[in-house]
Design a protein around this motif. Structure first.
Motif, PDB file in Angstrom:
ATOM      1  N   THR A  27      35.498  34.711  40.517  1.00  0.00           N
ATOM      2  CA  THR A  27      36.849  35.108  40.912  1.00  0.00           C
ATOM      3  C   THR A  27      37.856  33.984  40.728  1.00  0.00           C
ATOM      4  OG1 THR A  27      35.943  36.672  42.521  1.00  0.00           O
ATOM      5  CG2 THR A  27      38.241  36.028  42.800  1.00  0.00           C
ATOM      6  N   ALA A  28      37.479  32.768  41.133  1.00  0.00           N
ATOM      7  CA  ALA A  28      38.405  31.638  41.019  1.00  0.00           C
ATOM      8  C   ALA A  28      38.731  31.330  39.562  1.00  0.00           C
ATOM      9  CB  ALA A  28      37.812  30.409  41.701  1.00  0.00           C
ATOM     10  N   ASP A  29      37.712  31.367  38.696  1.00  0.00           N
ATOM     11  CA  ASP A  29      37.955  31.086  37.283  1.00  0.00           C
ATOM     12  C   ASP A  29      38.752  32.195  36.612  1.00  0.00           C
ATOM     13  OD1 ASP A  29      36.682  28.651  37.445  1.00  0.00           O
ATOM     14  OD2 ASP A  29      34.743  29.415  36.760  1.00  0.00           O
ATOM     15  N   LEU A  30      38.525  33.443  37.030  1.00  0.00           N
ATOM     16  CA  LEU A  30      39.333  34.545  36.501  1.00  0.00           C
ATOM     17  C   LEU A  30      40.810  34.299  36.785  1.00  0.00           C
ATOM     18  CD1 LEU A  30      37.262  37.715  37.532  1.00  0.00           C
ATOM     19  CD2 LEU A  30      37.622  36.884  35.208  1.00  0.00           C
ATOM     20  N   THR A  31      41.092  33.837  37.996  1.00  0.00           N
ATOM     21  CA  THR A  31      42.483  33.607  38.392  1.00  0.00           C
ATOM     22  C   THR A  31      43.085  32.430  37.640  1.00  0.00           C
ATOM     23  OG1 THR A  31      42.069  34.503  40.601  1.00  0.00           O
ATOM     24  CG2 THR A  31      44.004  33.093  40.335  1.00  0.00           C
ATOM     25  N   ASP A  32      42.398  31.294  37.659  1.00  0.00           N
ATOM     26  CA  ASP A  32      42.960  30.081  37.063  1.00  0.00           C
ATOM     27  C   ASP A  32      43.064  30.166  35.545  1.00  0.00           C
ATOM     28  OD1 ASP A  32      43.331  28.803  39.490  1.00  0.00           O
ATOM     29  OD2 ASP A  32      41.328  27.934  39.491  1.00  0.00           O
ATOM     30  N   GLN A  49      44.118  48.591  39.518  1.00  0.00           N
ATOM     31  CA  GLN A  49      43.765  48.168  40.886  1.00  0.00           C
ATOM     32  C   GLN A  49      42.666  47.106  40.877  1.00  0.00           C
ATOM     33  OE1 GLN A  49      42.840  51.939  42.788  1.00  0.00           O
ATOM     34  NE2 GLN A  49      44.980  52.289  43.297  1.00  0.00           N
ATOM     35  N   THR A  50      42.730  46.176  39.919  1.00  0.00           N
ATOM     36  CA  THR A  50      41.777  45.070  39.885  1.00  0.00           C
ATOM     37  C   THR A  50      42.422  43.764  40.328  1.00  0.00           C
ATOM     38  OG1 THR A  50      42.332  44.495  37.600  1.00  0.00           O
ATOM     39  CG2 THR A  50      40.541  46.098  37.942  1.00  0.00           C
ATOM     40  N   GLY A  51      43.744  43.789  40.543  1.00  0.00           N
ATOM     41  CA  GLY A  51      44.453  42.568  40.876  1.00  0.00           C
ATOM     42  C   GLY A  51      44.931  41.809  39.651  1.00  0.00           C
ATOM     43  N   VAL A  52      44.555  42.281  38.463  1.00  0.00           N
ATOM     44  CA  VAL A  52      44.991  41.653  37.211  1.00  0.00           C
ATOM     45  C   VAL A  52      46.046  42.550  36.572  1.00  0.00           C
ATOM     46  CG1 VAL A  52      44.294  40.803  34.952  1.00  0.00           C
ATOM     47  CG2 VAL A  52      42.722  40.618  36.890  1.00  0.00           C
ATOM     48  N   ARG A 106      48.741  28.564  27.401  1.00  0.00           N
ATOM     49  CA  ARG A 106      47.629  29.461  27.707  1.00  0.00           C
ATOM     50  C   ARG A 106      46.472  28.646  28.259  1.00  0.00           C
ATOM     51  NH1 ARG A 106      44.264  32.606  23.059  1.00  0.00           N
ATOM     52  NH2 ARG A 106      44.606  30.572  22.129  1.00  0.00           N
ATOM     53  N   PRO A 107      45.965  28.971  29.460  1.00  0.00           N
ATOM     54  CA  PRO A 107      44.825  28.212  29.988  1.00  0.00           C
ATOM     55  C   PRO A 107      43.583  28.442  29.144  1.00  0.00           C
ATOM     56  CG  PRO A 107      45.277  30.133  31.363  1.00  0.00           C
ATOM     57  CD  PRO A 107      46.391  30.045  30.368  1.00  0.00           C
ATOM     58  N   VAL A 108      42.928  27.353  28.748  1.00  0.00           N
ATOM     59  CA  VAL A 108      41.745  27.480  27.891  1.00  0.00           C
ATOM     60  C   VAL A 108      40.489  26.911  28.523  1.00  0.00           C
ATOM     61  CG1 VAL A 108      43.012  27.578  25.721  1.00  0.00           C
ATOM     62  CG2 VAL A 108      42.354  25.365  26.646  1.00  0.00           C
ATOM     63  N   SER A 109      40.647  25.986  29.486  1.00  0.00           N
ATOM     64  CA  SER A 109      39.440  25.439  30.113  1.00  0.00           C
ATOM     65  C   SER A 109      39.742  24.929  31.514  1.00  0.00           C
ATOM     66  CB  SER A 109      38.837  24.304  29.277  1.00  0.00           C
ATOM     67  OG  SER A 109      39.611  23.135  29.373  1.00  0.00           O
ATOM     68  N   LYS A 110      38.713  25.009  32.340  1.00  0.00           N
ATOM     69  CA  LYS A 110      38.769  24.497  33.703  1.00  0.00           C
ATOM     70  C   LYS A 110      37.522  23.648  33.907  1.00  0.00           C
ATOM     71  CE  LYS A 110      38.913  26.067  38.530  1.00  0.00           C
ATOM     72  NZ  LYS A 110      38.792  27.267  39.415  1.00  0.00           N
ATOM     73  N   ALA A 111      37.689  22.469  34.496  1.00  0.00           N
ATOM     74  CA  ALA A 111      36.560  21.551  34.591  1.00  0.00           C
ATOM     75  C   ALA A 111      36.438  20.962  35.987  1.00  0.00           C
ATOM     76  CB  ALA A 111      36.696  20.427  33.573  1.00  0.00           C
ATOM     77  N   THR A 112      35.200  20.723  36.387  1.00  0.00           N
ATOM     78  CA  THR A 112      34.879  19.955  37.581  1.00  0.00           C
ATOM     79  C   THR A 112      34.169  18.700  37.110  1.00  0.00           C
ATOM     80  OG1 THR A 112      34.544  22.018  38.806  1.00  0.00           O
ATOM     81  CG2 THR A 112      33.726  19.980  39.818  1.00  0.00           C
ATOM     82  N   SER A 113      34.709  17.543  37.455  1.00  0.00           N
ATOM     83  CA  SER A 113      34.143  16.266  36.987  1.00  0.00           C
ATOM     84  C   SER A 113      33.887  15.347  38.167  1.00  0.00           C
ATOM     85  CB  SER A 113      35.106  15.570  36.015  1.00  0.00           C
ATOM     86  OG  SER A 113      35.350  16.352  34.866  1.00  0.00           O
TER      87      SER A 113
END
Length: 245
Positions: A198-203, A10-13, A145-152
């Motif tokens: 939360t957003a990074d967990l999802t993406d 029940q964590t949504g994952v 597999r997602p390995v990184s998320k960036a804001t530039s």
């Protein structure tokens, strides 16, 4: 195996994704080095309190990443235990840095916006607060597999159209080249660690409590003029940094 974390319901994952993360962590830490094999599905199902189908889904995901391989009559063989090694150099480039460690790499543009530079962004880019910048949100995959998320952020006056160029090339380096910047260097990198929001967990397809390696970086042109400020979040169980001169 006693050190493996339990899955959280029940964590949504999805449970299979949590189990895949736990097995991946165990492989990275050397928990299965003695046999070179992942424990049988029945053992994992009992350990995690799930059915064998859920375990099978987790192992299938790890096989797709190239971490394990099912061997007829033997079980699940560990193919790769190492994290991806990402070198931070004077010319840091994601694709070149990962190199042949991954069979397939993809980069997605999640969002693009023109906005006023905050005090932090202005300081890094050498602009006045409130000057127009372009912000890109990007997500990088290695072997699906997602390995990184960036804001530039980029100076808007110099790099108008960088979002479309990135969407076309899936590369900052190639987007820069299209807009007239043939070369650039890494001037500064600051690395910290934090729990994923939360957003990074999802993406990044992580489970609650996952740790991120966070790299704040500034790139400049060859004259030392800032061209990019970025905050990149890397899944700590999938990537490690190597600092090179």
């Amino acid at each position: 195996m006693a050190g493996l974390k339990q899955v959280q319901r029940q964590t949504g994952v999805a449970l299979w994704r949590q189990i895949a993360d736990r097995i991946r962590e165990a492989i990275s830490s050397g928990a299965y080095d003695e046999t070179g094999m992942v424990p049988p599905e029945t053992v994992l199902a009992l350990q995690f309190g799930v059915n064998r189908h859920t375990v099978r889904s987790a192992l299938a995901a790890l096989a797709q990443e190239g971490i394990v391989r099912a061997v007829q009559g033997r079980g699940t063989l560990i193919e790769r235990k190492e994290r991806l090694n990402f070198p931070i150099t004077r010319r840091t480039r994601f694709t070149a840095g990962i190199g042949d460690q991954a069979r397939e790499m993809r980069s997605l543009l999640l969002d693009e916006a023109n906005e006023e530079a905050s005090a932090e962004v202005a300081r890094w880019l050498g602009l006045r607060q409130g000057e127009e910048v372009i912000r890109l949100e990007t997500l990088r995959h290695a072997d699906k597999r997602p390995v990184s998320k960036a804001t530039s952020w980029f100076p808007a006056g110099r790099f108008a159209g960088i979002g479309e160029a990135y969407r076309k090339h899936e590369s900052i380096t190639k987007a820069f080249a299209e807009l007239g910047l043939s070369d650039y260097i890494r001037a500064t990198t600051e690395v910290t660690a934090a729990h994923a929001n939360t957003a990074d967990l999802t993406d990044l397809e992580l489970t609650p409590g996952a740790i991120l390696l966070i790299a704040k970086a500034m790139n400049t042109d060859l004259d030392g003029v800032p061209v990019q400020y970025s905050i990149s979040r890397f899944a700590a169980d999938r990537v490690q940094f190597t600092i090179e001169n």
